[in-house]
Design a protein around this motif. Structure first.
Motif, mmCIF file in Angstrom:
data_model
loop_
_atom_site.group_PDB
_atom_site.id
_atom_site.type_symbol
_atom_site.label_atom_id
_atom_site.label_comp_id
_atom_site.label_asym_id
_atom_site.label_seq_id
_atom_site.Cartn_x
_atom_site.Cartn_y
_atom_site.Cartn_z
ATOM 1 N N UNK A 264 -68.650 22.997 8.209
ATOM 2 C CA UNK A 264 -68.420 22.767 9.468
ATOM 3 C C UNK A 264 -69.785 22.270 10.051
ATOM 4 N N UNK A 265 -70.148 21.447 10.657
ATOM 5 C CA UNK A 265 -71.245 20.905 11.161
ATOM 6 C C UNK A 265 -71.550 21.581 12.501
ATOM 7 N N UNK A 266 -72.388 22.369 12.232
ATOM 8 C CA UNK A 266 -72.509 23.547 13.262
ATOM 9 C C UNK A 266 -73.286 22.968 14.443
ATOM 10 N N UNK A 267 -74.261 22.239 13.932
ATOM 11 C CA UNK A 267 -75.594 21.618 14.785
ATOM 12 C C UNK A 267 -74.650 20.752 15.967
ATOM 13 N N UNK A 268 -73.698 19.798 15.430
ATOM 14 C CA UNK A 268 -72.960 18.963 16.375
ATOM 15 C C UNK A 268 -72.189 19.765 17.472
ATOM 16 N N UNK A 269 -71.700 21.198 16.820
ATOM 17 C CA UNK A 269 -71.040 21.866 17.867
ATOM 18 C C UNK A 269 -72.078 22.322 18.637
ATOM 19 N N UNK A 270 -73.086 22.799 18.329
ATOM 20 C CA UNK A 270 -74.368 23.384 18.931
ATOM 21 C C UNK A 270 -74.719 22.574 20.264
ATOM 22 N N UNK A 271 -74.961 21.317 19.935
ATOM 23 C CA UNK A 271 -75.315 20.294 20.724
ATOM 24 C C UNK A 271 -74.313 19.865 21.835
ATOM 25 N N UNK A 272 -73.141 20.098 21.276
ATOM 26 C CA UNK A 272 -71.866 20.140 22.596
ATOM 27 C C UNK A 272 -71.983 21.008 23.667
ATOM 28 N N UNK A 273 -72.168 22.034 23.066
ATOM 29 C CA UNK A 273 -72.136 23.286 23.845
ATOM 30 C C UNK A 273 -73.270 23.281 24.706
ATOM 31 N N UNK A 274 -74.318 22.948 24.411
ATOM 32 C CA UNK A 274 -75.775 22.774 25.100
ATOM 33 C C UNK A 274 -75.425 21.769 26.493
ATOM 34 N N UNK B 31 -73.800 20.921 32.474
ATOM 35 C CA UNK B 31 -73.150 20.424 33.645
ATOM 36 C C UNK B 31 -72.808 21.535 34.596
ATOM 37 N N UNK B 32 -72.277 22.662 34.358
ATOM 38 C CA UNK B 32 -72.281 23.692 35.512
ATOM 39 C C UNK B 32 -73.624 24.213 35.816
ATOM 40 N N UNK B 33 -74.601 24.294 35.165
ATOM 41 C CA UNK B 33 -75.868 24.745 35.555
ATOM 42 C C UNK B 33 -76.494 23.713 36.574
ATOM 43 N N UNK C 273 -77.333 15.790 30.701
ATOM 44 C CA UNK C 273 -77.208 15.793 29.146
ATOM 45 C C UNK C 273 -76.081 14.967 28.656
ATOM 46 N N UNK C 274 -75.516 14.240 29.646
ATOM 47 C CA UNK C 274 -74.286 13.534 28.972
ATOM 48 C C UNK C 274 -74.275 12.524 28.155
ATOM 49 N N UNK C 275 -75.772 11.876 27.978
ATOM 50 C CA UNK C 275 -75.964 11.256 26.711
ATOM 51 C C UNK C 275 -75.663 11.959 25.515
ATOM 52 N N UNK C 276 -76.369 12.965 25.199
ATOM 53 C CA UNK C 276 -76.056 14.155 24.199
ATOM 54 C C UNK C 276 -74.358 14.454 23.761
ATOM 55 N N UNK C 277 -73.676 14.479 24.956
ATOM 56 C CA UNK C 277 -72.293 14.715 25.136
ATOM 57 C C UNK C 277 -71.764 13.584 24.427
ATOM 58 N N UNK C 278 -71.890 12.350 24.781
ATOM 59 C CA UNK C 278 -71.299 11.100 24.401
ATOM 60 C C UNK C 278 -71.737 10.953 22.967
ATOM 61 N N UNK D 274 -73.948 31.400 16.761
ATOM 62 C CA UNK D 274 -72.972 30.569 16.609
ATOM 63 C C UNK D 274 -71.540 31.130 17.316
ATOM 64 N N UNK D 275 -71.489 32.289 17.500
ATOM 65 C CA UNK D 275 -70.234 32.861 18.005
ATOM 66 C C UNK D 275 -69.934 32.344 19.423
ATOM 67 N N UNK D 276 -71.111 32.432 20.555
ATOM 68 C CA UNK D 276 -70.662 31.542 21.671
ATOM 69 C C UNK D 276 -70.629 30.081 21.659
ATOM 70 N N UNK D 277 -71.133 29.556 21.085
ATOM 71 C CA UNK D 277 -71.036 28.092 20.832
ATOM 72 C C UNK D 277 -69.711 27.737 20.346
ATOM 73 N N UNK D 278 -69.094 28.699 19.507
ATOM 74 C CA UNK D 278 -67.512 28.342 19.180
ATOM 75 C C UNK D 278 -66.524 28.484 20.464
#
Length: 404
Positions: free
Chosen positions: A21-31, A36-38, A76-81, A304-308
């Motif tokens: 699993x590429x955890x960094x990609x999931x971490x970037x997506x979570x960030x 957005x809500x913040x 951070x929509x650039x990172x999301x896309x 990692x758990x909150x990222x998931x």
């Protein structure tokens, strides 16, 4: 949740995570998701109408333009896309069915939560208005805030449908596949804001919607095929930052990445060249940090758990975070009127401090709402045709109310 239970959950998530699993990609997506809500919670406020107690949208950036750089971090929509293009490209390459089946699956995953939030709000509107006496202006404001994040879903669905073409361009052109998208936005901006702007039709800005957001998505596809490495990432970071600075300092672009009430120009709707420049810089930085972030999330299961959890609730967070804020603001306006940091005008430093204090409540309300709303993200295996038709009808009614 007790400490022991939390440890058990963390250990269970760690045990179920595949080694590849590429955890960094999931971490970037979570960030990017949490930004957005913040961003909406901190850069959006309310005022209360003195006559009927209705809520109206307001922004602290109207009074504190000096805080515009905060929007550079929270947008951070650039990172999301970028990570969306990366993940979609890999998913498309690994598909077992046809392209049409893959696209239908992706569209359903994006559409179900949108249908859910709009159907629930359609059912709630008459109850709030006629049953609880909520002012009409408050409901209009609430509708605007609920719809505000949903534009993203429509754009993202269209961009996702272009994944096969993005992959083809990525293989042939590498990072240069994104250049025509940047050029298109630059030309449209030159026409909109140049010396002949008065002769340009107002709808021309809408041309930027697709290339403006497709830019980072295309970079993600290039990254997925292995043609965007650290060297190109450094160029994206440096070039994007230089262009961003030039647009601000020389070309007079608005400093805020989000719309500010009363301002004639906005960078976000539709995206301007400043948005693309920021997306380039963010994409370069994200790729350069990828290895370190992946290592950190592998060494720290508690991170990692909150990222998931965030990734599993992505659409719920996107669709319902404004409802969480409204769940606090609407009753407060009805019961107490002006509540510091919640329904008072966002024009003082005290408001900013008070709004920060409200953030934990917004987060708790979102978690409570999400516990029930997450069912809209799962396939509707138990919903018959009558329930699906009812949800679609309610959603259509909400659309009529929102845009009518």
């Amino acid at each position: 949740m007790t400490a022991v239970k939390a440890v058990e959950v963390i250990e269970a998530i760690e045990a179920r995570t595949p080694a590849h699993r590429d955890r960094a990609v999931d971490g970037l997506r979570a960030l990017a998701l949490l930004a957005v809500p913040l961003g909406h919670w901190m850069l959006g406020g309310f005022t209360v109408d003195a006559d009927d107690g209705g809520l109206h949208n307001a922004s602290p950036l109207s009074a504190f333009g000096v805080f515009a750089p905060v929007s550079w971090v929270l947008q951070m929509l650039g990172v999301f896309f970028l990570v969306g293009g990366y993940a979609s490209a890999l998913s498309y390459r690994r598909r077992t069915g046809s392209t049409a089946d893959w696209l239908r699956g992706r569209a359903a995953r994006l559409g179900r939560p949108v249908l859910g939030v709009t159907a629930v709000w359609a059912a709630a509107l008459p109850v709030l208005r006629h049953g609880l006496g909520v002012p009409q202006d408050t409901l209009r404001t609430a509708t605007t805030l609920v719809v505000q994040p949903l534009w993203f879903v429509g754009v993202y669905t269209v961009v996702t449908a272009l994944t096969p073409y993005c992959l083809r361009a990525a293989r042939r052109l590498g990072v240069w596949a994104a250049a025509p998208l940047l050029g298109t936005v630059a030309v449209v901006d030159a026409l909109r804001y140049g010396p002949y702007a008065e002769a340009v039709p107002s709808w021309l800005g809408a041309v930027n919607i697709l290339p403006g957001w497709l830019f980072a998505y295309q970079l993600g596809a290039v990254w997925a095929v292995g043609r965007l490495g650290r060297r190109q990432a450094w160029w994206l970071l440096a070039g994007g930052a230089a262009l961003f600075a030039a647009l601000l300092l020389v070309c007079g672009y608005p400093a805020s990445m989000v719309g500010v009430p009363g301002e004639a120009r906005t960078n976000s709707h539709p995206p301007s060249l400043l948005v693309v420049a920021l997306a380039a810089a963010q994409s370069g930085a994200a790729i350069l940090l990828h290895g370190r972030l992946d290592g950190l999330l592998r060494r720290r299961p508690a991170l990692w758990a909150p990222v998931v959890v965030v990734n599993l609730s992505a659409m719920t967070i996107l669709c319902w975070h404004q409802t969480a804020m409204l769940a606090a603001a609407v009753p407060a306006a009805g019961w107490s009127g002006a509540v510091p940091g919640l329904t008072t005008a966002p024009d003082t430093l005290a408001w900013i401090a008070a709004r920060v204090a409200w953030l934990p409540l917004f987060a708790v309300l979102l978690a409570v709402i999400g516990r029930y709303a997450r069912r809209w993200e799962a396939p509707w295996t138990g919903a018959g045709p009558v329930r699906r038709a009812a949800a679609a009808l309610l959603a259509a009614g909400f659309a009529v109310w929102a845009f009518g």
